[in-house]
Design a protein around this motif. Sequence first.
Motif, PDB file in Angstrom:
ATOM      1  N   ALA A  75       0.830  -1.207   0.000  1.00 26.13           N
ATOM      2  CA  ALA A  75       0.000   0.000   0.000  1.00 26.13           C
ATOM      3  C   ALA A  75       0.866   1.260   0.000  1.00 26.13           C
ATOM      4  O   ALA A  75       0.565   2.233  -0.705  1.00 26.13           O
ATOM      5  CB  ALA A  75      -0.927  -0.007   1.209  1.00 26.13           C
ATOM      6  N   GLU A  76       1.948   1.250   0.771  1.00 21.15           N
ATOM      7  CA  GLU A  76       2.819   2.422   0.831  1.00 21.15           C
ATOM      8  C   GLU A  76       3.571   2.623  -0.473  1.00 21.15           C
ATOM      9  O   GLU A  76       3.813   3.765  -0.888  1.00 21.15           O
ATOM     10  CB  GLU A  76       3.786   2.288   2.007  1.00 21.15           C
ATOM     11  CG  GLU A  76       3.103   2.432   3.365  1.00 21.15           C
ATOM     12  CD  GLU A  76       4.038   2.243   4.535  1.00 21.15           C
ATOM     13  OE1 GLU A  76       3.682   2.694   5.641  1.00 21.15           O
ATOM     14  OE2 GLU A  76       5.116   1.630   4.351  1.00 21.15           O
ATOM     15  N   ARG A  77       3.939   1.530  -1.127  1.00 16.54           N
ATOM     16  CA  ARG A  77       4.630   1.659  -2.412  1.00 16.54           C
ATOM     17  C   ARG A  77       3.742   2.320  -3.459  1.00 16.54           C
ATOM     18  O   ARG A  77       4.218   3.005  -4.368  1.00 16.54           O
ATOM     19  CB  ARG A  77       5.077   0.272  -2.893  1.00 16.54           C
ATOM     20  CG  ARG A  77       6.011   0.338  -4.120  1.00 16.54           C
ATOM     21  CD  ARG A  77       6.598  -1.009  -4.473  1.00 16.54           C
ATOM     22  NE  ARG A  77       5.576  -1.953  -4.881  1.00 16.54           N
ATOM     23  CZ  ARG A  77       5.299  -3.084  -4.256  1.00 16.54           C
ATOM     24  NH1 ARG A  77       5.977  -3.387  -3.159  1.00 16.54           N
ATOM     25  NH2 ARG A  77       4.375  -3.903  -4.705  1.00 16.54           N
ATOM     26  N   MET A  78       2.421   2.144  -3.307  1.00  9.55           N
ATOM     27  CA  MET A  78       1.479   2.742  -4.244  1.00  9.55           C
ATOM     28  C   MET A  78       1.157   4.199  -3.901  1.00  9.55           C
ATOM     29  O   MET A  78       0.474   4.876  -4.656  1.00  9.55           O
ATOM     30  CB  MET A  78       0.179   1.929  -4.265  1.00  9.55           C
ATOM     31  CG  MET A  78       0.319   0.567  -4.902  1.00  9.55           C
ATOM     32  SD  MET A  78       0.715   0.710  -6.668  1.00  9.55           S
ATOM     33  CE  MET A  78       0.975  -1.029  -7.060  1.00  9.55           C
ATOM     34  N   GLY A  79       1.635   4.664  -2.748  1.00  6.49           N
ATOM     35  CA  GLY A  79       1.417   6.061  -2.415  1.00  6.49           C
ATOM     36  C   GLY A  79       0.653   6.326  -1.135  1.00  6.49           C
ATOM     37  O   GLY A  79       0.347   7.486  -0.822  1.00  6.49           O
ATOM     38  N   THR A  80       0.355   5.291  -0.371  1.00  2.93           N
ATOM     39  CA  THR A  80      -0.321   5.477   0.911  1.00  2.93           C
ATOM     40  C   THR A  80       0.618   6.119   1.924  1.00  2.93           C
ATOM     41  O   THR A  80       1.798   5.765   2.010  1.00  2.93           O
ATOM     42  CB  THR A  80      -0.794   4.114   1.461  1.00  2.93           C
ATOM     43  OG1 THR A  80      -1.739   3.555   0.557  1.00  2.93           O
ATOM     44  CG2 THR A  80      -1.434   4.266   2.834  1.00  2.93           C
ATOM     45  N   ARG A  81       0.092   7.051   2.684  1.00  6.10           N
ATOM     46  CA  ARG A  81       0.835   7.638   3.791  1.00  6.10           C
ATOM     47  C   ARG A  81       0.334   7.000   5.090  1.00  6.10           C
ATOM     48  O   ARG A  81      -0.876   6.870   5.282  1.00  6.10           O
ATOM     49  CB  ARG A  81       0.644   9.148   3.825  1.00  6.10           C
ATOM     50  CG  ARG A  81       1.262   9.871   2.640  1.00  6.10           C
ATOM     51  CD  ARG A  81       0.886  11.345   2.629  1.00  6.10           C
ATOM     52  NE  ARG A  81      -0.522  11.535   2.278  1.00  6.10           N
ATOM     53  CZ  ARG A  81      -1.149  12.713   2.334  1.00  6.10           C
ATOM     54  NH1 ARG A  81      -0.497  13.783   2.753  1.00  6.10           N
ATOM     55  NH2 ARG A  81      -2.416  12.813   2.004  1.00  6.10           N
ATOM     56  N   THR A  82       1.259   6.626   5.964  1.00  2.53           N
ATOM     57  CA  THR A  82       0.910   5.944   7.215  1.00  2.53           C
ATOM     58  C   THR A  82       1.206   6.848   8.394  1.00  2.53           C
ATOM     59  O   THR A  82       2.300   7.416   8.493  1.00  2.53           O
ATOM     60  CB  THR A  82       1.695   4.633   7.366  1.00  2.53           C
ATOM     61  OG1 THR A  82       1.477   3.805   6.227  1.00  2.53           O
ATOM     62  CG2 THR A  82       1.251   3.891   8.628  1.00  2.53           C
ATOM     63  N   LEU A  83       0.225   6.980   9.261  1.00  2.00           N
ATOM     64  CA  LEU A  83       0.383   7.773  10.471  1.00  2.00           C
ATOM     65  C   LEU A  83       0.266   6.829  11.656  1.00  2.00           C
ATOM     66  O   LEU A  83      -0.794   6.261  11.923  1.00  2.00           O
ATOM     67  CB  LEU A  83      -0.697   8.848  10.536  1.00  2.00           C
ATOM     68  CG  LEU A  83      -0.581   9.903  11.633  1.00  2.00           C
ATOM     69  CD1 LEU A  83       0.711  10.704  11.474  1.00  2.00           C
ATOM     70  CD2 LEU A  83      -1.786  10.834  11.598  1.00  2.00           C
ATOM     71  N   HIS A  84       1.371   6.636  12.370  1.00  3.96           N
ATOM     72  CA  HIS A  84       1.380   5.738  13.524  1.00  3.96           C
ATOM     73  C   HIS A  84       0.855   6.502  14.737  1.00  3.96           C
ATOM     74  O   HIS A  84       1.623   7.072  15.520  1.00  3.96           O
ATOM     75  CB  HIS A  84       2.778   5.182  13.765  1.00  3.96           C
ATOM     76  CG  HIS A  84       3.252   4.289  12.669  1.00  3.96           C
ATOM     77  ND1 HIS A  84       2.671   3.066  12.411  1.00  3.96           N
ATOM     78  CD2 HIS A  84       4.222   4.450  11.728  1.00  3.96           C
ATOM     79  CE1 HIS A  84       3.276   2.500  11.385  1.00  3.96           C
ATOM     80  NE2 HIS A  84       4.215   3.317  10.952  1.00  3.96           N
ATOM     81  N   ASP A  85      -0.447   6.522  14.846  1.00  4.87           N
ATOM     82  CA  ASP A  85      -1.100   7.302  15.883  1.00  4.87           C
ATOM     83  C   ASP A  85      -2.436   6.642  16.202  1.00  4.87           C
ATOM     84  O   ASP A  85      -2.843   5.665  15.551  1.00  4.87           O
ATOM     85  CB  ASP A  85      -1.310   8.742  15.402  1.00  4.87           C
ATOM     86  CG  ASP A  85      -1.365   9.747  16.553  1.00  4.87           C
ATOM     87  OD1 ASP A  85      -1.647   9.331  17.700  1.00  4.87           O
ATOM     88  OD2 ASP A  85      -1.128  10.939  16.303  1.00  4.87           O
ATOM     89  N   HIS A  86      -3.105   7.193  17.195  1.00  2.00           N
ATOM     90  CA  HIS A  86      -4.394   6.660  17.633  1.00  2.00           C
ATOM     91  C   HIS A  86      -5.432   7.767  17.564  1.00  2.00           C
ATOM     92  O   HIS A  86      -5.172   8.910  17.971  1.00  2.00           O
ATOM     93  CB  HIS A  86      -4.269   6.140  19.074  1.00  2.00           C
ATOM     94  CG  HIS A  86      -5.568   5.725  19.680  1.00  2.00           C
ATOM     95  ND1 HIS A  86      -6.331   4.701  19.177  1.00  2.00           N
ATOM     96  CD2 HIS A  86      -6.254   6.213  20.749  1.00  2.00           C
ATOM     97  CE1 HIS A  86      -7.425   4.561  19.908  1.00  2.00           C
ATOM     98  NE2 HIS A  86      -7.402   5.467  20.864  1.00  2.00           N
ATOM     99  N   VAL A  87      -6.614   7.439  17.033  1.00  3.44           N
ATOM    100  CA  VAL A  87      -7.690   8.414  16.925  1.00  3.44           C
ATOM    101  C   VAL A  87      -8.413   8.508  18.265  1.00  3.44           C
ATOM    102  O   VAL A  87      -8.853   7.500  18.821  1.00  3.44           O
ATOM    103  CB  VAL A  87      -8.687   8.030  15.811  1.00  3.44           C
ATOM    104  CG1 VAL A  87      -9.864   9.000  15.780  1.00  3.44           C
ATOM    105  CG2 VAL A  87      -7.977   8.016  14.458  1.00  3.44           C
ATOM    106  N   SER A  88      -8.538   9.726  18.763  1.00  4.65           N
ATOM    107  CA  SER A  88      -9.190   9.934  20.053  1.00  4.65           C
ATOM    108  C   SER A  88     -10.617  10.456  19.918  1.00  4.65           C
ATOM    109  O   SER A  88     -11.436  10.285  20.817  1.00  4.65           O
ATOM    110  CB  SER A  88      -8.375  10.909  20.909  1.00  4.65           C
ATOM    111  OG  SER A  88      -8.211  12.147  20.223  1.00  4.65           O
ATOM    112  N   LYS A  89     -10.918  11.081  18.766  1.00  4.89           N
ATOM    113  CA  LYS A  89     -12.239  11.674  18.592  1.00  4.89           C
ATOM    114  C   LYS A  89     -12.494  11.922  17.114  1.00  4.89           C
ATOM    115  O   LYS A  89     -11.557  12.215  16.361  1.00  4.89           O
ATOM    116  CB  LYS A  89     -12.324  13.000  19.369  1.00  4.89           C
ATOM    117  CG  LYS A  89     -13.686  13.650  19.384  1.00  4.89           C
ATOM    118  CD  LYS A  89     -13.638  14.943  20.216  1.00  4.89           C
ATOM    119  CE  LYS A  89     -14.996  15.626  20.246  1.00  4.89           C
ATOM    120  NZ  LYS A  89     -14.937  16.904  21.030  1.00  4.89           N
ATOM    121  N   VAL A  90     -13.736  11.783  16.696  1.00  5.01           N
ATOM    122  CA  VAL A  90     -14.114  12.109  15.322  1.00  5.01           C
ATOM    123  C   VAL A  90     -15.361  12.987  15.344  1.00  5.01           C
ATOM    124  O   VAL A  90     -16.171  12.919  16.273  1.00  5.01           O
ATOM    125  CB  VAL A  90     -14.382  10.848  14.465  1.00  5.01           C
ATOM    126  CG1 VAL A  90     -13.129  10.002  14.333  1.00  5.01           C
ATOM    127  CG2 VAL A  90     -15.533  10.031  15.043  1.00  5.01           C
TER     128      VAL A  90
END
Length: 322
Positions: A75-90
Motif C-alpha cells: 500500500a505504501e509503495r502505491m502512495g499510501t501515507r501511514t500515520l502511527h497514531d491513535h484516533v481519540s475523537k471524530v
Amino acid sequence: MTTEPIRHARLVIIGSGPAGWTAALYAARAMLEPVVISGLQPGGQLTITTDVENYPGFAEPIQGPWLMEQMQTQAERMGTRTLHDHVSKVDFSRRPFVIETESSGRITADAVVVSTGAQAKWLNIESEERFKGYGVSACATCDGFFFRNKHVVVVGGGNTALEEALFLTNFASKVTLVHRRESFRGERILQDRVFENPKIEVVWNATIGEVIGGGKPLKVEAVKLVDTRTGQPTTLPCDGVFVAIGHQPSTELFRGQLDMRPSGYLNVRPGTTFTNVPGVFAAGDVADETYRQAVTAAGMGCMAALDAERFLAAEDSARTAA
C-alpha cells in the motif's frame, strides 16, 4: 510512513488490518493519496496470529505479522501515507470530517473508511495470554486445522461456542465444551446438534482457572477447571483451548454518530460499505458480525475504496457542474 504533518487528506482510513491496508491499496491506485492511521494495534488481529493457512495464494503456512507487513509495504509503495497514531475523537457531523489524534493533532478528510476491526473477548487470565498462538485461540475457522485428531476445549455457551464446537469436530478427536452455567444460551437447533454429536462432551458449571503447558515451542497440555458452585478445581488434559465468548467491535469511538446494531457492529447499506453518514464507509470486522475472516475483511476494504472513489468523483462532478 509519513514524515510531514498531515492537516488534510482526500481519504483517511482508520485502522490498519487487512481491510484498512486493502482499502489503502485501491485508494492509492485511484490517486486519492490515502492516509492510514494505524491505531493501537497496527496490523489488527493477524499480528497475534502465528501460522495462517487459509489466506489465498500461499501454498505453505505464513505468519500473520508478516502478511500484514507485506500489505503495508504494498500500500505504501502505491502512495499510501501511514500515520502511527491513535484516533481519540471524530466529528462526522460536518464536512470536511474532523479526526482528532493522540499525538498528531487534528486532521480533516473529504471521506473516511472505518476499519477498526473487532476484538475477541478473552478470559483475562495470565496463562491464557502466555499461550495465545500456542494452543489458545479465539478462532476455530482459523486454527482448527492444526488440531487434527487432538482433544480441544471450547469455552462458552452462546451461538459462537456451539458453532465453534461443532466446527472443530471436523478435525479434533474430542471436543469438551465448558460452560459456566447449567444451560446454554445458544439457539435450540445448535444445542440439539451439540448434544447429538458423539465427539462433544459438555462440562457444566465450570470455568477455566488456568491453562497448563510448557516446552519449546510452548504447547498446551491441560486446563484447570473450577466448579462455579463449589470452587473445587480439577485438571482436564487437552491439546488446545478455543475461547468462544463473543467478539467486541471497536466502535465506541463512533457511538452516536454512526448507526450500529445492538451488538455494536456498524450498519452498512446491503451490498455496499456505505454507513448512514455520506462519505463515511465501514469495512472489515467492524461491520461483519458473521464471517470475521482476513480474506473477507480484505474484500470489504476493496469495496470501501471503490465506494469512496466513486463518492468523491460524484462530488467533484457536481461541484464542476455548479
